[in-house]
Design an enzyme around this catalytic site. Structure first.
Site, PDB file in Angstrom:
ATOM      1  N   ASN A  83       7.940   4.770  -0.782  1.00  0.00           N
ATOM      2  CA  ASN A  83       7.375   5.205   0.493  1.00  0.00           C
ATOM      3  C   ASN A  83       7.405   4.014   1.456  1.00  0.00           C
ATOM      4  OD1 ASN A  83       5.855   6.188   2.604  1.00  0.00           O
ATOM      5  ND2 ASN A  83       3.915   6.238   1.476  1.00  0.00           N
ATOM      6  N   PHE A  84       8.331   4.068   2.407  1.00  0.00           N
ATOM      7  CA  PHE A  84       8.480   2.931   3.332  1.00  0.00           C
ATOM      8  C   PHE A  84       7.363   2.873   4.369  1.00  0.00           C
ATOM      9  CE2 PHE A  84      13.454   2.433   3.130  1.00  0.00           C
ATOM     10  CZ  PHE A  84      13.351   2.081   1.806  1.00  0.00           C
ATOM     11  N   LYS A  85       6.653   3.975   4.565  1.00  0.00           N
ATOM     12  CA  LYS A  85       5.627   4.055   5.628  1.00  0.00           C
ATOM     13  C   LYS A  85       6.267   3.671   6.972  1.00  0.00           C
ATOM     14  CE  LYS A  85       2.273   2.930   2.106  1.00  0.00           C
ATOM     15  NZ  LYS A  85       0.966   2.436   1.773  1.00  0.00           N
ATOM     16  N   GLU A 120      -3.188   8.805  -6.229  1.00  0.00           N
ATOM     17  CA  GLU A 120      -3.231   7.477  -5.629  1.00  0.00           C
ATOM     18  C   GLU A 120      -4.668   7.139  -5.227  1.00  0.00           C
ATOM     19  OE1 GLU A 120       0.803   6.412  -3.778  1.00  0.00           O
ATOM     20  OE2 GLU A 120      -0.220   7.675  -2.346  1.00  0.00           O
ATOM     21  N   HIS A 180      -0.818  12.341   1.987  1.00  0.00           N
ATOM     22  CA  HIS A 180      -1.033  10.908   1.736  1.00  0.00           C
ATOM     23  C   HIS A 180      -2.364  10.468   2.349  1.00  0.00           C
ATOM     24  CE1 HIS A 180      -0.540   6.575   1.700  1.00  0.00           C
ATOM     25  NE2 HIS A 180       0.404   6.752   0.792  1.00  0.00           N
ATOM     26  N   SER A 192      -0.592  -0.058  -5.663  1.00  0.00           N
ATOM     27  CA  SER A 192      -0.293  -1.439  -6.061  1.00  0.00           C
ATOM     28  C   SER A 192       0.543  -1.539  -7.341  1.00  0.00           C
ATOM     29  CB  SER A 192      -1.586  -2.251  -6.187  1.00  0.00           C
ATOM     30  OG  SER A 192      -2.224  -2.343  -4.919  1.00  0.00           O
ATOM     31  N   GLY A 240      -2.103  -0.597  -1.409  1.00  0.00           N
ATOM     32  CA  GLY A 240      -1.843  -1.744  -0.539  1.00  0.00           C
ATOM     33  C   GLY A 240      -2.844  -2.872  -0.702  1.00  0.00           C
TER      34      GLY A 240
HETATM   35  C1  PEP Z   1       1.318   4.274  -1.171  1.00  0.00           C
HETATM   36  O1  PEP Z   1       0.866   4.106  -0.052  1.00  0.00           O
HETATM   37  O2  PEP Z   1       1.797   5.374  -1.480  1.00  0.00           O
HETATM   38  C2  PEP Z   1       1.267   3.157  -2.103  1.00  0.00           C
HETATM   39  C3  PEP Z   1       1.224   3.444  -3.363  1.00  0.00           C
HETATM   40  O3  PEP Z   1       1.229   1.885  -1.566  1.00  0.00           O
HETATM   41  P1  PEP Z   1       1.188   0.506  -2.379  1.00  0.00           P
HETATM   42  O4  PEP Z   1       2.233   0.605  -3.479  1.00  0.00           O
HETATM   43  O5  PEP Z   1       1.522  -0.536  -1.376  1.00  0.00           O
HETATM   44  O6  PEP Z   1      -0.175   0.374  -2.947  1.00  0.00           O
END
Ligand code: PEP
Length: 229
Positions: free
Chosen positions: A6-8, A157, A88, A193, A163
């Site tokens: 997921n590049f956001k 998640e 999300h 993470s 993050g």
């Molecule tokens: C996400 O936002 O879907 C995510 C898992 O981010 P990160 O891996 O940076 O925690």
């Protein structure tokens, strides 16, 4: 296993092109049942072909019309997109998407036969209240969602792990995925993470069918390290 990037709001159109070309070079010829998804920003969509599935991070639940600033189905069809992330936590929290809105998007894209990666997750204050509060909170995020939908993938998640560099523990992931598995018989990804040093442990947990990755997916080398861990 499923590996989803997921590049956001990261990577440009040209940066995404380079990334996907490099990713394809690395993964082509791999003889595995793994599935790889990449969710770039809208501006980077194009006609890509590779051993990965390109999806979008969001879309307005409409074919086209007067919805200033939004993207509709017609704009996705131009690029052959048939996969979407819905629910999300960043959209639920920062963009104020209620469960009602999320469910409306789900129903629309289910009707359009999209593959849906549906995200759920609890905030820290709920995790601190213990397992039953977590389960109650997570199951409420299935309100209005057809969990029997054939093209559904769940992503668990925990919001406090996204993050932050602080992944959930093996025990937390294992117990949560076990409870989710009793409610939905679909693939369940863990996100929060995930990085090259914890991936091997995370994908070996029972009922973890893959990972949804933000930060550690932004570099193609790091994402590939997850895929091959
Ligand atoms: C996400 O936002 O879907 C995510 C898992 O981010 P990160 O891996 O940076 O925690």
């Amino acid at each position: 296993m499923i590996y989803a990037a997921n590049f956001k709001t990261n990577h440009t159109r040209s940066g995404t092109k380079r990334y996907l070309e490099e990713l394809q070079q690395k993964i082509s010829g791999r003889n595995t049942a793994d599935r790889i998804f990449v969710f770039p920003p809208f501006t980077a969509l194009d006609h890509y072909e590779g051993d990965y599935t390109l999806g979008v991070q969001n879309c307005y639940p409409v074919r086209k019309g007067a919805f200033t600033g939004e993207i509709g189905l017609e704009q996705l069809e131009e690029f052959g997109i048939g996969t979407i992330l819905i629910g999300h936590s960043e959209r639920r929290q920062l963009l104020h998407e209620t469960q009602e809105i999320v469910a409306e998007k789900f129903a629309f894209f289910q009707q359009e036969n999209f593959e849906i990666v549906y995200c759920i997750g609890e905030p820290l204050e709920i995790r601190e209240q213990g397992d039953s509060a977590v389960v109650e909170y997570l199951l409420a995020q299935f309100d209005g969602i057809d969990t029997a939908y054939g093209k559904l993938i769940i992503a668990y998640e925990p919001i406090w792990a996204i993050g932050t560099g602080r992944s959930a523990t093996v025990g937390e992931i294992a117990s949560t995925h076990k409870v989710l598995r009793q409610s939905v018989s679909k693939p369940i990804l863990y996100g929060g993470s995930v990085n090259p040093s914890n991936i091997a442990q995370i994908v070996s947990i029972d009922n973890v069918d893959g990972v949804l990755v933000g930060s550690a997916s932004l570099s193609v080398d790091s994402f590939y390290a997850l895929i091959t861990a």
